[in-house]
Scaffold this motif. Structure first.
Motif, PDB file in Angstrom:
ATOM      1  N   TRP A  11       0.804  -1.237   0.000  1.00 20.43           N
ATOM      2  CA  TRP A  11       0.000   0.000   0.000  1.00 20.43           C
ATOM      3  C   TRP A  11       0.829   1.275   0.000  1.00 20.43           C
ATOM      4  CZ3 TRP A  11       0.109   3.543   4.131  1.00 20.43           C
ATOM      5  CH2 TRP A  11       0.803   3.114   5.273  1.00 20.43           C
ATOM      6  N   THR A  22      -5.547  -2.057  -2.371  1.00 18.17           N
ATOM      7  CA  THR A  22      -4.210  -2.366  -1.856  1.00 18.17           C
ATOM      8  C   THR A  22      -4.235  -2.527  -0.342  1.00 18.17           C
ATOM      9  OG1 THR A  22      -3.644  -0.001  -1.730  1.00 18.17           O
ATOM     10  CG2 THR A  22      -3.074  -1.169  -3.765  1.00 18.17           C
ATOM     11  N   PHE A  23      -5.110  -1.778   0.326  1.00 14.69           N
ATOM     12  CA  PHE A  23      -5.204  -1.871   1.779  1.00 14.69           C
ATOM     13  C   PHE A  23      -5.841  -3.183   2.222  1.00 14.69           C
ATOM     14  CE2 PHE A  23      -5.063   2.661   0.799  1.00 14.69           C
ATOM     15  CZ  PHE A  23      -4.025   3.067   1.618  1.00 14.69           C
TER      16      PHE A  23
END
Length: 411
Positions: free
Chosen positions: A23, A166-167
């Protein structure tokens, strides 16, 4: 080293840096494009990394070195981190995002020192053995970047807000590492083993500060702070820079830097042994100056090779300074204070140095922001020339004041 222990340490390093790379590389682009954050807000978010790193030596020195097994502390921090990453995934604006990223970074940054400390405690000769463990962290970062660009295509997706995924990827990895850490090699507090009663200064992690009485270590510490000012420019601006000038699959291409890091990690023991610590560090500093000049004068057209070369220099930039620095710090620390010493160097680099660097980067961005709408190439050229100059000055300072010495390691 026992092959089972080596495998566990390698997997630990893989996940430790996969989580970060999943991230953090695209964070600047995510904040600008998804949350519509301004330069000041972006700098504040990136500065949470530095705030976490400043607190890290006290967490590591007070807890991991004194009271609890390092692997158990690592487990708890990553499990809490998984919860916070999921909250970051759900955030819809910068106001909701910031408290979670701040808390997360305060918990995550100590894990860098803990992972190194757990590894060093299992190694008989860190100069020769640590690179083979640490390389898996680099591979983890590479896999994260390639997944974003080529597997999931989040940085090129037409879907609005795709980068927030992405998190979620980092959340899953953090939960896995948190659970896995419970079966890592036992790494109990050394003072607890010896039965020695800790002093007040040792409880709050001040023992490692005694290392600054050594002239060479003091010069290394100050140089670490200063070289991380230009490093902050890379973290804050590189992905956004490559995206804005039109380089295709920027996150995937940035993994070229980590691929070169793998190569130079393999070469580092040879270079370190043959040329010594001082020359190794100086080469790393020079590489920072050169890469930023390549960014300043390259483009996404005929001069793309300059951008790719600049990215590829990351292996020298990172390994020859940061990994060598970890080895040097470990050799200086003494048996009792290895975790606190690694935390201290984390404070110097990811903490104080980058905190200043993110502030300087936002200041430079604000100074030249009028160029961004009229001449994007000129804006980025001015942005990259500044850290190139800073890196070169730091290299000269280190060359003049650091006296060459042999790093002592066990045979």
């Amino acid at each position: 080293m026992n092959s089972i222990i080596k495998t566990k340490l390698s997997f630990m390093m893989f996940l430790e840096f996969f989580i970060w790379g999943a991230w953090f590389v695209t964070l600047g682009t995510f904040l600008s494009q998804n949350l519509k954050a301004n330069d000041f807000e972006i700098a504040n978010v990136f500065s949470t990394q530095s705030l976490g790193a400043i607190i890290a030596p006290f967490i590591v020195g007070m807890i991991a070195d004194r009271f609890f097994n390092a692997e158990k502390v690592l487990a708890i921090l990553h499990l809490l981190g998984a919860f916070l990453l999921y909250q970051m995934y759900q955030a819809s604006d910068i106001g909701g995002f910031y408290p979670y990223v701040l808390t997360y970074m305060i918990l995550y940054m100590p894990t860098l020192a803990l992972a190194s400390s757990i590894s060093f405690r299992q190694l008989k000769n860190p100069e020769k053995e640590f690179s083979a463990i640490r390389i898996w962290g680099t591979i983890g970062w590479i896999v994260a970047g390639l997944s974003i660009s080529y597997l999931f295509k989040w940085d090129a997706s037409a879907e609005e807000g795709a980068l927030k995924n992405t998190f979620l990827m980092a959340t899953i990895a953090s939960a896995v590492l948190g659970l896995f850490s419970f079966i890592l090699p036992s790494t109990p507090p050394i003072k607890a083993e010896s039965g020695e009663k800790p002093s007040f200064s040792s409880i709050i992690g001040l023992d490692a500060i005694k290392l600054l009485k050594d002239r060479n270590f003091f010069i290394f510490f100050i140089s670490s702070v200063l070289i991380c000012i230009p490093l902050a420019f890379y973290y804050q601006n590189a992905n956004l820079f490559l995206t804005e000038i039109g380089l295709e699959n920027p996150t995937g291409k940035m993994t070229i830097g980590q691929i070169s890091e793998v190569l130079f990690l393999l070469l580092l023991p040879v270079f370190f042994s043959r040329f010594g610590f001082k020359k190794t560090i100086l080469v790393g500093m020079l590489a920072w100056a050169v890469r930023y000049l390549l960014f300043a004068y390259g483009d996404a057209g005929e001069l793309t090779f300059m951008l790719i070369t600049g990215i590829a220099l990351h292996g020298i930039c990172y390994d020859f300074f940061f990994v060598s620095g970890q080895i040097y710090t470990d050799s200086k620390a003494g048996e009792k204070y290895k975790s606190a010493a690694q935390g201290l160097i984390t404070l110097a680099t990811y903490g104080v140095g980058q905190l200043i660097g993110f502030w300087v980067a936002s200041l430079i961005g604000d100074k030249y922001k009028s160029l961004k709408d009229t001449d994007l190439a000129a804006f980025w050229q001015q942005t990259w020339v500044v850290p190139a100059g800073i890196a070169f000055v730091v290299m000269i300072i280190f060359f003049i004041f650091f006296k060459d010495e042999k790093v002592k390691t066990e045979e």
